[in-house]
Write a protein that holds these residues in place. Sequence first.
Motif, PDB file in Angstrom:
ATOM      1  N   ALA A  56      -3.525  79.931   3.087  1.00 24.22           N
ATOM      2  CA  ALA A  56      -2.990  79.120   4.186  1.00 24.22           C
ATOM      3  C   ALA A  56      -1.708  78.428   3.734  1.00 24.22           C
ATOM      4  O   ALA A  56      -0.725  78.374   4.482  1.00 24.22           O
TER       5      ALA A  56
ATOM      6  N   LEU B   7       0.351  79.409   1.364  1.00 30.37           N
ATOM      7  CA  LEU B   7       1.408  80.412   1.225  1.00 30.37           C
ATOM      8  C   LEU B   7       1.969  80.797   2.588  1.00 30.37           C
ATOM      9  O   LEU B   7       3.177  80.917   2.787  1.00 30.37           O
ATOM     10  N   LEU B   8       1.035  80.980   3.540  1.00 26.24           N
ATOM     11  CA  LEU B   8       1.447  81.367   4.892  1.00 26.24           C
ATOM     12  C   LEU B   8       2.330  80.284   5.502  1.00 26.24           C
ATOM     13  O   LEU B   8       3.397  80.567   6.059  1.00 26.24           O
TER      14      LEU B   8
ATOM     15  N   SER C 250       4.019  78.086   3.891  1.00 21.29           N
ATOM     16  CA  SER C 250       5.298  78.038   3.171  1.00 21.29           C
ATOM     17  C   SER C 250       6.245  79.104   3.700  1.00 21.29           C
ATOM     18  O   SER C 250       7.437  78.847   3.874  1.00 21.29           O
ATOM     19  N   ALA C 251       5.703  80.299   3.932  1.00 20.23           N
ATOM     20  CA  ALA C 251       6.549  81.385   4.420  1.00 20.23           C
ATOM     21  C   ALA C 251       7.153  81.017   5.766  1.00 20.23           C
ATOM     22  O   ALA C 251       8.356  81.185   5.998  1.00 20.23           O
ATOM     23  N   ILE C 252       6.302  80.469   6.659  1.00 17.94           N
ATOM     24  CA  ILE C 252       6.794  80.134   7.999  1.00 17.94           C
ATOM     25  C   ILE C 252       7.817  78.999   7.929  1.00 17.94           C
ATOM     26  O   ILE C 252       8.891  79.074   8.519  1.00 17.94           O
TER      27      ILE C 252
ATOM     28  N   GLY D  92       9.610  78.165   5.398  1.00 15.02           N
ATOM     29  CA  GLY D  92      10.803  78.701   4.746  1.00 15.02           C
ATOM     30  C   GLY D  92      11.686  79.457   5.711  1.00 15.02           C
ATOM     31  O   GLY D  92      12.910  79.284   5.739  1.00 15.02           O
ATOM     32  N   ILE D  93      11.071  80.293   6.515  1.00 18.25           N
ATOM     33  CA  ILE D  93      11.856  81.095   7.460  1.00 18.25           C
ATOM     34  C   ILE D  93      12.547  80.199   8.482  1.00 18.25           C
ATOM     35  O   ILE D  93      13.721  80.374   8.797  1.00 18.25           O
TER      36      ILE D  93
ATOM     37  N   ILE E  17      15.443  78.346   6.668  1.00 18.82           N
ATOM     38  CA  ILE E  17      16.596  79.172   6.299  1.00 18.82           C
ATOM     39  C   ILE E  17      17.393  79.575   7.536  1.00 18.82           C
ATOM     40  O   ILE E  17      18.584  79.850   7.462  1.00 18.82           O
ATOM     41  N   ASN E  18      16.717  79.593   8.680  1.00 15.68           N
ATOM     42  CA  ASN E  18      17.415  79.957   9.905  1.00 15.68           C
ATOM     43  C   ASN E  18      18.062  78.759  10.594  1.00 15.68           C
ATOM     44  O   ASN E  18      18.998  78.916  11.368  1.00 15.68           O
TER      45      ASN E  18
ATOM     46  N   LYS F 253      13.560  78.378  -0.826  1.00 20.71           N
ATOM     47  CA  LYS F 253      13.251  79.753  -1.214  1.00 20.71           C
ATOM     48  C   LYS F 253      13.262  79.893  -2.735  1.00 20.71           C
ATOM     49  O   LYS F 253      12.422  80.578  -3.313  1.00 20.71           O
TER      50      LYS F 253
END
Lengths: 303, 214, 426
Positions: free
Chosen positions: C395, C397-398, C400-402, C404-405, C408-409, C419
């Motif tokens: 959870a 990691l998930l 963090s990925a979201i 992060g995205i 970055i956008n 990142k």
Amino acid sequence: MLSTIAMILSAIVGLSLIYLLIRTIQGHPVERRIVFVYIGLAVVLPLLMNKTLPLPVTKDVRKLYDRLEQLQPGSKVLCAFDYDPPSAPELQPMAVAFLKYAFKKDFKIIIMGLWPQGPQQAQQAIEEAMLDPIIAGKNLVQGEDWVNLGFQSGNEFVIQSMGTEFKRMFPKDNRRIPYEDIPLLQNVVNFSNVDFVMNFSAGKPGTYEWVQFGVDRFGFELGAGNTAVQAPMMYPYLRAGQLKGLLGGMIGAAEFEKVLNEKGKASTFLLAQTFAHATVIIFIIIGNLAFFASRKKKTAGAR
Amino acid sequence: MEMISIWIAAILTLGIFSFLYKDNPLYKACEALFVGVSAAYWAIVFYFDNIYKKFYEGAVTAEEPDYFLWIGAILGLLFLTRLVPKIGWVSRWPMALIVGATAGLWMVGYFVSNAMNQIGNTISNIIARDELTGAIAWGETFGTMVILVGVVSGLVYFFFSKEHKGVFGATAKVGTWFLMVTFGASFGYTVMSRMSLLIGRVDFLLGDWLGILR
Amino acid sequence: MRNSFEKTRASRALLLVFVCSLLLLIVSFSTSVSAQADNDSDTPADSILALAAPAPATDLKAFDTDNDHGHSITIEWTLSADDGAGANSVISYRIMKSESPDGPFDSVGLVPLGATSHVNSSAIDKNSEGYFSDNTDYYYRVEAMTTNAALFSSSEIVGPVQSSGQWFNAGLVPVLIAILIFTILTMIFVQLAKKGMDLYVRPLAGIEAVDEAIGRATEMGRPILYVLGLGSAADIATIASFTILGRVAKKVAEYQTELNVPCYDPIVMAVAQEVVKSAFIDAGRPEAYKDDIVHFITNSQFAYVGAVNGIIMRDLPATNVYMGKFFAESLILAETGAAAGSIQIAGTDEIPQIPFFFVACDYTLIGEELFAASAYLGREPELLGSLKAQDYAKAVLLASAIIGILLINIFPDFGETFKSWFEVID
């Protein structure tokens, strides 16, 4: 003559597949042994035809070639042979092509294996490469132009340990000559003294371990030849630059032979591979038709 | 001499292939031979490479013996205590060492390459632009989207604490689709590998044995 | 009532741990810098003999290599003006080293054109050539080489520089923190499970089928085949398989069905014997245990497969269970089993092999499901707790990925920093 007969037979076999397709639609499933026979024919007949196929060289193979081209004569290349006879049909042609190229370019080759039978495969590949007239003319000497350090047990621990010193893992070569007495290895302490590492791998330990315990820790440049089963798992490393190039399976070997301009086994096997794939695809279609036909029958029966 | 070995290899290959028709005495004989020979082969390899070359030459006859190898040898011998039921529990020590050391060695590597770097790679601009013109690169943008959806739905599928229901279930379902596509691609590669092995054998039978090829 | 009170306490504790670790993360990362330029080398120089000495490499720097055990010095330089440009005559750089600025200098490495760094590392063995000690002064220079060995040019000399070892690899701090968080989570959940908190694990079809398959074998009076795969006793998949084997063996002992466990690895065999033995004791039927239920075959992959195939065709087991690490043999085994008409349940973390189990088996546990299955079956607090912790780690990691995205956008600069926390260089 043989090749013409093989072509005619292939055409007949191809037509008979259409017959099988029709029989399946009519509700007569194909017995598994028939499938085996067809696969067998799909391999035997093209081999008899003795034809090669035009083949575009993909980016991953080209990348490896370009990197190798940059190496100077006299560059030291460590070759890890991590496979055994069962995977030889895919990997041996790559190894032979690589060694032929390397010897012609006057690279110094250091062979080792994390699989017990790897160095034996290497020995066979060297013998085959030596048959090449250009290489035979160079009168290469074991210990000066190439050396076979043999097998060492310990899997990834071996790579880890080689990072500090090769000699610790390979005190003697396969002729039982001490490491320090081998001219080629005089200035080779660890990975920082080799210019390139090439790994031929059929599983574990193999390229995965070489990337994680070698490239990621000691930063050398690594190229790999893998069985097709393993190749897809290596793409992330290729994209991230941890691998400088990748030869995947028999196709990869054939492309490598093409780019190096060495006609070898893989190129002659390519037609058989193509025919076998086509046959598999046709049987997948036939199998699915049979499946849906039988389901239709069942639902009709239920009504 | 080579002729004899080629004949033996060819008969054994055909013997194993005969299993495709059905189980038969020839296959059984080949199988038994294969198992026996390989077991003996590996016994020799283990003896020669580990006990003789690594331990004996490294720790006993070497000019500068590596005494650490004795620790390994003793731990290895402890495995044999299994043969005496009363002290058999001692054999768990070397086992614990193997399991523990391997886990330790791999933990950092696994964590870095399989978790952290993967997430790092996922974090990227959704909309990719051409480096020169600055126009939207639709192909790459689509690729990034697919990776993103794949990572999220795949992770959701492998979440075990919650039942696959509602939105969560639907996402997991998408994850299943991604897995199936991956498996399909992987299947194709493996079929390719297996066919290569068959071609290798047929090449041996037709070429080396019968001499029809080349 | 008490249970819910404990639950809230637990979730508060969890929240606290999360907040603390997040703070720790931010503090430790805000200083970390990570960027590694990719040295794309240019086209090789022409192989004709060079006529004039090339321009030398400039801006030479030599420093102790970071985060290592010592005995290593990194040398960096700026490319010669004739490397890939100018006269295009440079083909390689030779790294020269000396204990005195006046020489003599010895060659310690040669790198191809386009390279801007070299790591000069010492051998461990003091008697080896190439050994150098820490805390000693060294001087370096770099020579730009041409195809003509006599034509090269030296850079300025740098030094003195000393190598030294570090006890702690600062580059791996993010990993340490991540592992600490995960360990703390695991410990919390194991404690909760020990206290009897009901930790939910969703049912897995393949595992539910095991009991049914054993029942079927008993009815048919045919044996059950359990294959542990080709992994070693240290592989996580094999360890998970041991737990499942324990469960199967217990049921087998209760139902008085026959069990056959052919092994590939001698150590795995030894452990499997213990597992089956204790399962028979747990089931109250120690007298039914025989040592040859679990037996060794051979350590050669395809010979092993041949033998197991033989067992399948001759004994016609009612159920085949394949759990553990599998390689090329997966399809051969599963196909033979399907042809023999056995119910087949498989599980492995070897992704390339899962498709084969999928097509030829009745139930397949994919990757992590295998580990979850062992927790689900075993219900041991340690396994359940670590499974829960893994879920939370996923959870995180998930999330963090979201995050992060999104970052970055929306805020590219901050996104890049975020990142970089995940891009660890070992």
